[in-house]
Design a protein around this motif. Structure first.
Motif, short mmCIF file in Angstrom:
data_model
loop_
_atom_site.label_atom_id
_atom_site.label_comp_id
_atom_site.label_asym_id
_atom_site.label_seq_id
_atom_site.Cartn_x
_atom_site.Cartn_y
_atom_site.Cartn_z
N SER A 133 0.83 -1.21 0.00
CA SER A 133 0.00 0.00 0.00
C SER A 133 0.86 1.26 0.00
O SER A 133 0.60 2.20 -0.77
CB SER A 133 -0.91 0.02 1.24
OG SER A 133 -1.66 1.22 1.30
N ILE A 134 1.89 1.29 0.83
CA ILE A 134 2.79 2.44 0.87
C ILE A 134 3.52 2.60 -0.46
O ILE A 134 3.68 3.72 -0.96
CB ILE A 134 3.82 2.28 2.01
CG1 ILE A 134 3.11 2.29 3.38
CG2 ILE A 134 4.86 3.38 1.96
CD1 ILE A 134 2.41 3.59 3.70
N ARG A 136 2.47 1.67 -3.41
CA ARG A 136 1.52 2.18 -4.41
C ARG A 136 1.34 3.68 -4.26
O ARG A 136 1.22 4.41 -5.25
CB ARG A 136 0.18 1.46 -4.28
CG ARG A 136 0.16 0.06 -4.86
CD ARG A 136 -1.26 -0.47 -4.98
NE ARG A 136 -1.84 -0.73 -3.68
CZ ARG A 136 -1.77 -1.90 -3.05
NH1 ARG A 136 -1.12 -2.92 -3.61
NH2 ARG A 136 -2.35 -2.07 -1.87
N LYS A 137 1.30 4.17 -3.02
CA LYS A 137 1.15 5.61 -2.79
C LYS A 137 2.36 6.38 -3.32
O LYS A 137 2.21 7.43 -3.94
CB LYS A 137 0.94 5.88 -1.30
CG LYS A 137 -0.40 5.42 -0.78
CD LYS A 137 -0.52 5.62 0.72
CE LYS A 137 -1.87 5.08 1.24
NZ LYS A 137 -1.98 5.18 2.71
N GLY A 140 2.22 6.27 -7.15
CA GLY A 140 1.17 7.17 -7.61
C GLY A 140 1.61 8.61 -7.52
O GLY A 140 1.40 9.41 -8.46
N LEU A 141 2.24 8.97 -6.41
CA LEU A 141 2.76 10.33 -6.24
C LEU A 141 3.84 10.62 -7.27
O LEU A 141 3.89 11.71 -7.85
CB LEU A 141 3.32 10.49 -4.83
CG LEU A 141 3.91 11.87 -4.48
CD1 LEU A 141 2.83 12.94 -4.59
CD2 LEU A 141 4.51 11.86 -3.08
N LEU A 282 -3.70 6.80 -6.39
CA LEU A 282 -3.79 7.47 -5.10
C LEU A 282 -5.23 7.48 -4.57
O LEU A 282 -5.47 7.23 -3.39
CB LEU A 282 -3.28 8.91 -5.23
CG LEU A 282 -1.77 9.07 -5.48
CD1 LEU A 282 -1.44 10.54 -5.72
CD2 LEU A 282 -0.97 8.55 -4.29
N GLU A 285 -6.15 4.07 -3.25
CA GLU A 285 -5.51 3.79 -1.97
C GLU A 285 -6.22 4.49 -0.82
O GLU A 285 -6.43 3.92 0.25
CB GLU A 285 -4.03 4.22 -2.01
CG GLU A 285 -3.14 3.26 -2.76
CD GLU A 285 -3.25 1.84 -2.21
OE1 GLU A 285 -3.07 1.64 -0.99
OE2 GLU A 285 -3.55 0.93 -3.00
N PHE A 286 -6.60 5.74 -1.03
CA PHE A 286 -7.31 6.48 0.02
C PHE A 286 -8.71 5.91 0.24
O PHE A 286 -9.20 5.87 1.37
CB PHE A 286 -7.38 7.97 -0.32
CG PHE A 286 -6.07 8.68 -0.12
CD1 PHE A 286 -5.53 8.79 1.16
CD2 PHE A 286 -5.38 9.22 -1.19
CE1 PHE A 286 -4.32 9.44 1.36
CE2 PHE A 286 -4.17 9.88 -1.00
CZ PHE A 286 -3.63 9.99 0.28
N ARG A 289 -8.24 2.82 2.31
CA ARG A 289 -7.90 3.15 3.69
C ARG A 289 -9.16 3.56 4.46
O ARG A 289 -9.38 3.15 5.60
CB ARG A 289 -6.88 4.30 3.73
CG ARG A 289 -6.37 4.59 5.15
CD ARG A 289 -5.47 5.80 5.18
NE ARG A 289 -6.20 7.04 4.86
CZ ARG A 289 -5.67 8.25 4.89
NH1 ARG A 289 -4.38 8.40 5.19
NH2 ARG A 289 -6.39 9.32 4.59
#
Length: 294
Positions: A133-134, A136-137, A140-141, A282, A285-286, A289
């Motif tokens: 997950s981290i 992917r973030k 994405g960023l 992103l 992912e949010f 979460r």
């Protein structure tokens, strides 16, 4: 012996070391490679095209991130390692083809290269401990940042550089810190080329100086980080094998056959794809979460 000759010799040396480490790992896991996802024909075509466009400045990290996730050829956990290992040999070929004359202060070049190498060496030790997950973030960023840099260049919002061929004092320290960070970011799946170009422009260097710094730093740092991913087994051996073979073909076609390509229109398309992919990643992912928290 000229500076260019020394650097080219070191490029060959470090990439031979990487190639040996990679070949040993491939032989050791040859049965596992057969089970890895990815159609051989499609991998050959995609590797050729990705590094063909990379030679003209279109990020192979960005293109590969989008394609490999969409095709489900590699897990998100192994994506950063794959992005790094797959580009080592093709980038070395680019360096050997392009770095013939280096009009840059030797101290500036060495400091930038060493800084990025250190960042690249430390990075994988952190990345392998991150959750998918981290990762992917971060990716994405990185795609969104790459989009913004492309658009900033298209609209003339980033510095065009100055006339200096070297950095001294505080500016050299800033460059060292930035290149260290870029070396670490490479291992998370964020390409360093565009970031390096913006940095050297902002510090007042001649735009031509960006190339030896950018290419030199990446050519040395990426193999260092990639050997760490090989050590931990956190990469796709199959994709790297095809990229190391057919990616070279793409580079050679770009350098010796096409020689020039107007990527202006292509950059708009790439920017749109990057923005959509990065933003979607992103947002998902949010959403995930928030769903977990509820």
């Amino acid at each position: 012996m000229t500076t260019a000759t020394i650097i080219l010799t070191l490029v060959v040396l470090i990439n031979v070391i990487f190639a040996v480490r990679f070949i040993v790992d491939v032989v050791k896991h040859r049965e596992e490679i057969k089970q890895e996802p990815g159609n051989g024909f499609m991998l050959a075509i995609s590797s050729t095209l990705i590094f063909f466009f990379s030679t003209f400045g279109v990020s192979d990290f960005a293109l590969s991130s989008i394609l490999y996730r969409k095709a489900k050829w590699v897990s998100d956990k192994k994506l950063p390692g794959t992005l790094n290992t797959q580009c080592v040999i093709p980038v070395a070929v680019m360096a050997l083809a392009f770095i013939t004359v280096i009009d840059v202060d030797i101290m500036t070049l060495v400091v930038c290269i060493v800084s990025q190498i250190i960042g690249a060496y430390i990075g994988p030790r952190i990345v392998v401990k991150l959750s998918p997950s981290i990762i992917r973030k971060f990716i994405g960023l990185g795609l969104v940042v790459a989009t913004l840099l492309i658009l900033a260049g298209k609209f003339g919002l980033i510095p065009n550089g100055g006339t200096a061929t070297g950095l001294y004092g505080g500016k050299l320290v800033i460059a060292a810190i930035c290149l260290f960070a870029y070396g670490a970011l490479n291992n998370i799946g964020i390409g360093s080329y565009a970031l390096t170009m913006v940095t050297v422009y902002a510090l007042g260097l001649n735009p031509m100086v960006a190339f030896p710094i950018m290419m030199g730093a990446a050519t040395f740092s990426v193999p260092i980080g990639s050997m760490q991913f090989i050590k931990y087994g956190e990469y796709s051996r199959k994709i790297t094998l095809f990229a190391a073979t057919f990616g070279i073909i793409g580079v050679l076609i770009a350098v010796y056959i096409v020689k020039g390509l107007d990527v202006s229109a292509l950059q708009w398309v790439v920017a749109a794809i990057l923005l959509y992919s990065g933003a979607s990643m992103l947002i998902n992912e949010f959403k995930n979460r928030n769903a977990v928290q509820q």
